[in-house]
Design a protein around this motif. Structure first.
Motif, PDB file in Angstrom:
ATOM      1  N   GLN A 283      -0.358  -2.116  11.639  1.00  0.00           N
ATOM      2  CA  GLN A 283      -1.728  -2.514  11.969  1.00  0.00           C
ATOM      3  C   GLN A 283      -2.664  -2.324  10.779  1.00  0.00           C
ATOM      4  O   GLN A 283      -3.546  -3.162  10.520  1.00  0.00           O
ATOM      5  N   LEU A 284      -2.464  -1.223  10.048  1.00  0.00           N
ATOM      6  CA  LEU A 284      -3.319  -0.957   8.885  1.00  0.00           C
ATOM      7  C   LEU A 284      -3.123  -2.019   7.812  1.00  0.00           C
ATOM      8  O   LEU A 284      -4.101  -2.528   7.234  1.00  0.00           O
ATOM      9  N   VAL A 285      -1.873  -2.365   7.553  1.00  0.00           N
ATOM     10  CA  VAL A 285      -1.583  -3.369   6.520  1.00  0.00           C
ATOM     11  C   VAL A 285      -2.211  -4.710   6.881  1.00  0.00           C
ATOM     12  O   VAL A 285      -2.855  -5.364   6.039  1.00  0.00           O
ATOM     13  N   MET A 286      -2.062  -5.125   8.131  1.00  0.00           N
ATOM     14  CA  MET A 286      -2.628  -6.414   8.544  1.00  0.00           C
ATOM     15  C   MET A 286      -4.150  -6.384   8.546  1.00  0.00           C
ATOM     16  O   MET A 286      -4.802  -7.363   8.157  1.00  0.00           O
ATOM     17  N   ALA A 287      -4.736  -5.253   8.977  1.00  0.00           N
ATOM     18  CA  ALA A 287      -6.196  -5.146   9.029  1.00  0.00           C
ATOM     19  C   ALA A 287      -6.812  -5.205   7.637  1.00  0.00           C
ATOM     20  O   ALA A 287      -7.955  -5.653   7.482  1.00  0.00           O
ATOM     21  N   VAL A 288      -6.080  -4.750   6.636  1.00  0.00           N
ATOM     22  CA  VAL A 288      -6.580  -4.791   5.263  1.00  0.00           C
ATOM     23  C   VAL A 288      -6.186  -6.095   4.577  1.00  0.00           C
ATOM     24  O   VAL A 288      -7.006  -6.728   3.899  1.00  0.00           O
ATOM     25  N   ALA A 289      -4.952  -6.516   4.764  1.00  0.00           N
ATOM     26  CA  ALA A 289      -4.427  -7.652   4.011  1.00  0.00           C
ATOM     27  C   ALA A 289      -5.092  -8.973   4.401  1.00  0.00           C
ATOM     28  O   ALA A 289      -5.419  -9.785   3.524  1.00  0.00           O
ATOM     29  N   ILE A 290      -5.294  -9.205   5.701  1.00  0.00           N
ATOM     30  CA  ILE A 290      -5.830 -10.500   6.120  1.00  0.00           C
ATOM     31  C   ILE A 290      -7.245 -10.729   5.591  1.00  0.00           C
ATOM     32  O   ILE A 290      -7.526 -11.770   4.977  1.00  0.00           O
ATOM     33  N   PRO A 291      -8.202  -9.794   5.796  1.00  0.00           N
ATOM     34  CA  PRO A 291      -9.531 -10.030   5.206  1.00  0.00           C
ATOM     35  C   PRO A 291      -9.508 -10.095   3.677  1.00  0.00           C
ATOM     36  O   PRO A 291     -10.256 -10.874   3.082  1.00  0.00           O
TER      37      PRO A 291
END
Length: 408
Positions: A283-291
């Motif tokens: 979740q952390l990776v996606m929350a940072v990577a997408i934006p």
């Protein structure tokens, strides 16, 4: 944080509820927070291509604009003060967003929107009456604070008010308002550029107060979301609001999950440490990577500097602004495509398709410009060649607007 998320199984729960008129109006008002960001993106790039604005505040850039065509086209806008004018908003928004998160959580989403609107209004007043570069930059900083608060609170508000099955569509309303703001700014720039006397640039900058006033006044009448009320310990008010926004009496399952999620959130004592644990790493990776990847697509450069880019391609002042209007229309139309398809098409498919489309179009644009201007930046660009660049930029904008823009 969005209302309606499952709290135990990891599978989205589809709760009863419908899109009521009350929810539609409140989400529409809240989404106008996107207008202030969109308007600023469109208006700032436009005024920096207007000679009266450059002559008054950035004379060195204006002199380069009037030089012979055999000068380096890449360096016409090489100015540190001009760079500070454009970037100060984003730096201020970055810092403000850190504080906006706490305000949004403790005081509620609507008051975070209100703070953003009031600060943006103050920035509009400074920019519209600016007498020197210092006033311009201070105004931009205030605009950035407003953008930071608005961009942090509005998407959260929309997600929490929307029924679970329509959350994608209503959350895209924020992106839709951004595109409307960009298009409105492009049209205003095109019109004010024709005003004699050079005061059209003041009108362009000052009219940012219109969307700011809408979100400022509108936020005073917006209700708090059930999630926000639960976070602040107002359980009865949260239940009554959930009844109202869902348009059904069958809210027990959703209310119970919201209450459990709120209690779990309060129980977290060290959120920054906990989020780094291995179990939350995806979740952390996606929350940072997408934006992050959304910004690295380069859309802000294209939308912000579109008139400047078209000036470099030897379009005239009005022609460059009209080309920016064309890209704004494409941006709006493609965003509408996303609004009506996001809940029917897999997000991953849109990410992949939009990303591939943007990659191909950016490489093509770079190749077209590089083939003519080369490393020296000196060349005569035929009209048809420049038109091909505009078309490819429109293809790029469309790819972003129906994928990474609303989904990021």
């Amino acid at each position: 944080m969005a209302g309606g998320a499952a709290v135990g199984g990891g599978v989205r729960q589809d709760y009863p509820g419908r899109l009521t008129l009350f929810v539609f109006i409140t989400c529409l008002v809240a989404a106008t927070g996107g207008l202030i960001f969109g308007y600023d993106i469109g208006i700032s790039g436009g005024v920096t291509s207007m000679d009266p604005f450059l002559s008054r505040f950035f004379p060195s850039v204006s002199r380069k604009q009037r030089e012979a065509d055999d000068t380096n086209q890449y360096c016409k806008f090489d100015s540190q003060p001009l760079t500070m004018f454009t970037s100060s908003l984003y730096l201020a928004a970055l810092v403000a967003s850190l504080f906006a998160a706490s305000v949004t959580r403790l005081a509620g989403r609507k008051w975070s929107m209100f703070v953003g609107g009031v600060t943006f209004l103050a920035g509009c007043a400074l920019n519209g009456t600016a007498q020197n570069v210092a006033m311009l930059i201070l105004g931009r900083v205030l605009l950035g604070v407003g953008v930071g608060f608005g961009n942090q609170s509005v998407p959260v508000y929309l997600s929490e008010m929307a029924p679970a099955r329509m959350r994608g569509m209503l959350n895209n309303a924020f992106q839709l308002m951004i595109t409307l703001g960009i298009l409105a700014a492009n049209l205003i720039n095109y019109g004010t550029n024709k005003i004699s006397g050079g005061w059209g640039r003041r009108l362009s900058l000052a009219l940012a107060a219109v969307p700011a006033a809408i979100i400022t006044v509108g936020s005073l009448f917006l209700p708090d979301t059930p999630n926000s009320l639960l976070e602040r310990g107002k359980a009865d008010d949260a239940r009554r609001m959930l009844l109202r926004v869902r348009g059904t009496d069958d809210i027990d399952a959703e209310y119970r999950d919201l209450a459990v999620a709120s209690e779990a959130s309060r129980a977290v004592e060290r959120p920054w440490r906990d989020i780094l644990r291995r179990r939350y790493r995806p979740q952390l990776v996606m929350a940072v990577a997408i934006p992050l990847l959304q910004q690295l697509t380069g859309i802000n450069v294209i939308m912000f500097y579109a008139p400047v880019l078209f000036e470099t391609l030897r379009f005239g002042g009005s022609a460059s602004l009209m080309s920016a209007v064309i890209t704004g229309v494409v941006n709006l139309m493609a965003t509408l495509v996303s609004v009506f398809t996001v809940d029917m098409v897999w997000r991953r498919v849109l990410f992949l398709q939009g990303g591939a489309q943007m990659f191909v179009s950016q490489v093509t644009v770079g190749a077209l410009i590089g083939a003519k201007l080369g490393w020296s930046g000196v060349a005569e660009i035929p009209a048809g060649y420049a038109a091909a660049v505009v078309v490819m930029i429109c293809v790029y904008v469309a790819g972003f607007a129906w994928s990474w823009g609303p989904l990021g």
